[in-house]
Design a protein around this motif. Structure first.
Motif, short mmCIF file in Angstrom:
data_model
loop_
_atom_site.label_atom_id
_atom_site.label_comp_id
_atom_site.label_asym_id
_atom_site.label_seq_id
_atom_site.Cartn_x
_atom_site.Cartn_y
_atom_site.Cartn_z
N TYR A 235 0.82 -1.22 0.00
CA TYR A 235 0.00 0.00 0.00
C TYR A 235 0.85 1.27 0.00
CZ TYR A 235 -3.22 3.42 2.09
OH TYR A 235 -3.95 4.53 2.40
N LEU A 239 4.87 4.43 4.57
CA LEU A 239 4.42 3.82 5.82
C LEU A 239 5.34 2.67 6.23
CD1 LEU A 239 0.51 3.70 5.73
CD2 LEU A 239 2.02 5.35 6.84
N THR A 270 9.35 2.96 34.23
CA THR A 270 8.39 3.91 33.64
C THR A 270 8.72 4.19 32.18
OG1 THR A 270 7.92 4.95 35.75
CG2 THR A 270 7.50 6.26 33.77
N MET A 278 4.39 3.09 23.14
CA MET A 278 4.76 3.69 21.86
C MET A 278 4.84 2.67 20.74
SD MET A 278 5.30 6.89 22.51
CE MET A 278 6.56 8.11 22.73
N ILE B 43 -0.31 8.04 1.35
CA ILE B 43 0.19 8.56 2.62
C ILE B 43 -0.56 7.96 3.80
CG2 ILE B 43 1.15 10.74 1.79
CD1 ILE B 43 -1.56 11.95 2.93
N GLY B 44 -1.58 7.17 3.54
CA GLY B 44 -2.27 6.50 4.63
C GLY B 44 -3.48 7.26 5.10
N PRO B 45 -4.39 6.56 5.78
CA PRO B 45 -5.62 7.20 6.24
C PRO B 45 -5.35 8.18 7.40
CG PRO B 45 -5.49 4.95 7.02
CD PRO B 45 -4.31 5.15 6.16
N TRP B 47 -6.83 8.60 10.18
CA TRP B 47 -6.94 8.10 11.55
C TRP B 47 -5.66 7.40 12.02
CZ3 TRP B 47 -6.35 2.93 11.05
CH2 TRP B 47 -6.80 2.32 9.87
N LEU B 48 -4.85 6.97 11.06
CA LEU B 48 -3.57 6.40 11.44
C LEU B 48 -2.71 7.46 12.13
CD1 LEU B 48 -1.45 4.13 11.38
CD2 LEU B 48 -0.80 4.93 9.12
N TYR B 49 -2.74 8.69 11.55
CA TYR B 49 -1.95 9.76 12.15
C TYR B 49 -2.54 10.19 13.49
CZ TYR B 49 0.48 9.60 7.80
OH TYR B 49 1.22 9.15 6.74
N ILE B 51 -3.96 8.15 15.57
CA ILE B 51 -3.49 7.14 16.54
C ILE B 51 -2.04 7.40 16.93
CG2 ILE B 51 -2.91 4.69 16.79
CD1 ILE B 51 -5.34 4.01 15.10
N ILE B 52 -1.21 7.73 15.92
CA ILE B 52 0.22 7.97 16.21
C ILE B 52 0.38 9.14 17.17
CG2 ILE B 52 2.39 8.74 15.16
CD1 ILE B 52 1.65 7.10 12.70
N THR B 55 -0.82 8.25 20.68
CA THR B 55 0.13 7.38 21.35
C THR B 55 1.33 8.16 21.87
OG1 THR B 55 -0.51 5.69 19.78
CG2 THR B 55 1.41 5.24 21.11
N PHE B 56 1.85 9.05 21.01
CA PHE B 56 2.96 9.91 21.43
C PHE B 56 2.60 10.69 22.69
CE2 PHE B 56 5.78 9.75 17.72
CZ PHE B 56 6.99 9.97 18.37
N PHE B 58 0.27 10.14 24.90
CA PHE B 58 0.11 9.27 26.06
C PHE B 58 1.47 8.84 26.62
CE2 PHE B 58 -0.21 5.24 28.22
CZ PHE B 58 -1.28 5.45 29.08
N GLY B 59 2.35 8.42 25.70
CA GLY B 59 3.67 7.95 26.12
C GLY B 59 4.42 9.02 26.90
N PHE B 60 4.42 10.24 26.37
CA PHE B 60 5.18 11.29 27.04
C PHE B 60 4.55 11.66 28.38
CE2 PHE B 60 7.37 11.72 23.06
CZ PHE B 60 8.63 12.13 23.48
N TYR B 62 2.76 9.73 30.28
CA TYR B 62 2.98 8.61 31.21
C TYR B 62 4.39 8.69 31.77
CZ TYR B 62 2.76 4.00 33.25
OH TYR B 62 2.77 2.97 34.15
N ALA B 63 5.36 8.86 30.86
CA ALA B 63 6.75 8.90 31.31
C ALA B 63 6.97 10.06 32.27
CB ALA B 63 7.67 9.01 30.11
#
Lengths: 469, 221
Positions: A235, A239, A270, A278, B43-45, B47-49, B51-52, B55-56, B58-60, B62-63
């Motif tokens: 695709y 990506l 942590t 991630m 370049i992708g849908p 909603w993928l971005y 999610i990315i 996640t970023f 949340f990760g930061f 959380y840390a």
């Protein structure tokens, strides 16, 4: 270097495939033998968990030795050797070049096999290092590392002399895997760590062996075989790259999440938990890329022996990784840590993902390097369904049982032995699963040894070709 | 990227596959293969971005939130984040409660939960002068340890008790002494923290473990 001219792509492929056949068959045959040994050990270990007296009188067949040996034969025998073979084949295809230094690679494989055999007896004899994934003592592990060196040299040489300018995404993953495995083994065996730091190193290594050695090879195989068999382009190239670099960036921080609740600094766990979360980024990116490649041609996936296994594996990769991100969180880990759930999680990674992708790759590669065809459709079918049903039973039983076990263990009023008793049906289901999986492996081994033996009868040439495999 | 891929389409192309196949003995598997298609450039849908980015974020967070202090100390998160220092200090345990806590953590491994010890190795704490008698001698055993053979109520023991003075504070030594002197059927006076302090003052320079004979000579004569 001598430049060869070919009249067609098929002719070139044929030449390269036949040229690599000796090396690849050696790797696959070694892997196959270790798979059968590892499966036997798995059955013994599994039965011991609900029949504790089974083979309990023989010290070298006690659980503490059989189970680590099962892990080591599967990881360093079956998955690593077959994986290395698949990786080499993918490099010949994507870089369009024959495998160099074949004699050295074969010598390396012999040394590797000797090292693993000695290591196996050391584990059975009680000379384990006592760290999961690193039980094999230095003296024999060094032989396995020596066996890996020619692979690194060969892969870098192939990259340097490649005939294709464009770097297909699989190349990124494979070259990285060959480099990373050396970094991992160096840290695991050279410095003399002790106490808490040793525990940290242990899990850093074990988690990365899966994520930075097996995962890249299997993703590379999926990235190559899916478009190859379906005829649909991947695709998105961007990506693919995003998936690769984020894997490289986040994966190696993950290991410390095994030490949640252990005596390590808070910040270390942590950061590891954050990095585990991630991992959603590379996983979802790869999943979207694979899914949007096969969407619309799913019937071809079901019909093709290769893709049946590979897509099952790719789907398991998404599942196991998202599960991993979730269970790294402290609140979830509190329940599932030290339960059967985690064992099942590891098997989704090593079996439902890695092993299934390797099976699928072998179904594609074998007819090409031997010039023979798979001789029985029904054996392929049986192999697939035994493996798929077996591993699903394994996962469902142990993960449901494991979560229940976790809640019971967190309640201090429930005596431990009562919990052990309650887990028995789940452990028995695991033994049933082990028998199903092993039966599948025996069928596969039979097909495998049939296809190596030259058989040019016309009848045998029709099993997989209808599917473009 | 698209351009890079296109340079190679010729090499991926199978259309030149020709009639001469039999000469080269190309086998079925190689012949029926589809060419590897050039990768797409989507370049992708969206909603993928999404999610990315989520996640970023949340990760930061959380840390950052659970980072704790950057040092060698193990596992301090649950203390520093869930209860403030002030809250911890407000909980004032009685001497008996603190003593029971220390006993369970430090002493019960050898002297057992019921204080009866193990014959031959770990002396009983029940009904013995070592516990109920001279307070300084008892404190000395805990702070500097004790080795050698001794007999209590007709049973002899030959153990080796390590020194605990470095691990537990005076307050805790007094508490655990009080607890032992009032448990397992014992019924003696509480031990004030000052008794432990005065022992430390007298024997502060001592580093050696007590030997049974030496101990009794020092405190009973």
């Amino acid at each position: 270097m001598k430049v060869r001219k070919f009249d067609s792509a098929a002719e070139r492929r044929n030449f390269i495939d036949r040229d690599s056949s000796k090396v690849l068959l050696s790797f696959f045959t070694s892997g196959m033998i270790w798979l059968l040994i590892g499966s036997t050990l798995a059955i013994i270990a599994s039965f011991k968990l609900h029949l504790p007296n089974f083979l309990g009188d023989i010290s070298w067949l006690t659980f503490g030795r059989v189970r680590p040996l099962h892990l080591n034969t599967m990881v360093y025998g079956w998955a690593s050797m077959t994986g290395a073979g698949v990786a080499l084949w993918l490099l010949t295809r994507t870089l369009r070049i024959v495998i160099p230094i074949q004699k050295t690679i074969l010598t390396g494989l012999v040394i590797w096999n000797i090292g693993l055999t000695i290591g196996s007896f050391q584990i059975l004899g009680g000379y384990s290092r006592g760290m999961e994934w690193l039980e094999i003592p230095f003296s024999s592990a060094i032989l396995m590392v020596v066996g890996l060196v020619p692979l690194l040299i060969a892969s870098l040489t192939m990259l340097g002399n490649r005939a294709s300018k464009h770097l297909y995404i699989s190349v990124y993953y494979i070259i990285a895997a060959f480099v990373w495995i050396f970094a991992l083994l160096l840290v695991a065996y050279v410095p003399d760590f002790d106490t808490t730091v040793q525990g940290g190193m242990n899990w850093w290594y074990a988690h990365n062996a899966l994520g930075l050695w097996f995962t890249p090879i299997c993703l590379a195989a999926a990235y190559y075989l899916i478009p190859k068999v379906t005829g649909r382009p991947i695709y998105s190239y961007s990506l693919s790259l995003l998936g690769f670099w984020t894997l490289a960036l986040f994966y190696n921080w993950n290991g410390f999440h095994h030490l949640i609740g252990g005596p390590v600094p808070t910040w270390a766990t942590t950061i590891s938990i954050a990095a585990s979360v991630m991992m959603i980024i590379p996983v979802v990116t790869v999943a979207v890329n694979h899914h949007l490649t096969v969407v619309g041609v799913f019937k071809r996936v079901i019909n093709s022996p290769t893709l049946r296994f590979v897509v099952f594996g790719a789907m398991s990769y998404t599942f196991v990784s998202l599960q991993g991100s979730l269970q790294a969180l402290r609140n979830v880990n509190e329940v599932i840590h030290f339960t059967h759930y985690v064992i099942a999680h590891a098997h989704i990674g090593m079996y439902a993902f890695v092993t299934m992708v390797l099976f699928g790759s072998m179904y594609y590669i074998m007819p090409r390097i031997t010039g023979n065809e798979w001789q029985s459709k029904s054996r392929i079918k049986w192999h697939f369904w035994l493996s798929a049903v077996g591993i699903i039973l394994y996962i469902v039983a142990l993960q449901i049982g494991g979560i229940w076990q976790g809640f019971l263990m967190n309640d201090p009023d429930i005596p431990f032995l009562e919990i052990v008793e309650k887990m028995k049906p789940f452990l028995e289901s695991r033994s049933v699963a082990a028998i199903l999986l092993t039966t599948g492996h025996i069928i596969f081994a039979y097909s495998y040894f049939k296809i190596i033996k030259r058989d040019s009868s016309e009848k045998s040439k029709i099993v997989t070709q209808n599917f473009g495999d | 990227m698209a351009k890079k891929g296109r340079e190679n389409t010729e090499e991926f192309d199978d259309s030149r596959q020709n009639e001469q196949d039999d000469i080269y003995d190309i086998h079925q598997a190689a012949l029926r293969e589809r060419p590897l298609p050039e990768e797409g450039t989507e370049i992708g849908p969206w909603w993928l971005y999404a999610i990315i980015l989520t996640t970023f974020a949340f990760g930061f967070f959380y840390a950052g939130f659970y980072f704790g202090e950057f040092n060698y100390q193990p596992h301090q998160l649950y203390l520093t984040q869930t209860e403030s220092e002030a809250e911890i200090e407000q909980v004032e345990l009685t001497q008996m409660e603190l003593g029971e806590n220390i006993y369970g953590r430090v002493c019960s491994t050898c002297h057992q939960a019921n204080g009866e010890g193990v014959e031959g190795a770990f002396p009983t704490l029940v009904d013995t002068d070592y516990v109920n008698g001279n307070v300084s001698r008892f404190a000395g055993i805990i702070i500097h340890g004790l080795y050698g053979e001794l007999e209590i109520n007709g049973v002899s023991y030959n153990g080796n008790m390590p020194a605990w003075g470095e691990q537990i504070s005076d307050k805790e030594v007094a508490a655990v002494m009080t607890y032992v002197r009032n448990s397992f059927g014992n019924n003696s006076s509480d031990v004030p923290i000052d008794s432990v302090k005065s022992y430390r003052e007298t024997f502060g320079d001592r580093t050696a473990q007590w030997e049974v004979g030496e101990l009794n000579d020092t405190f009973l004569n």
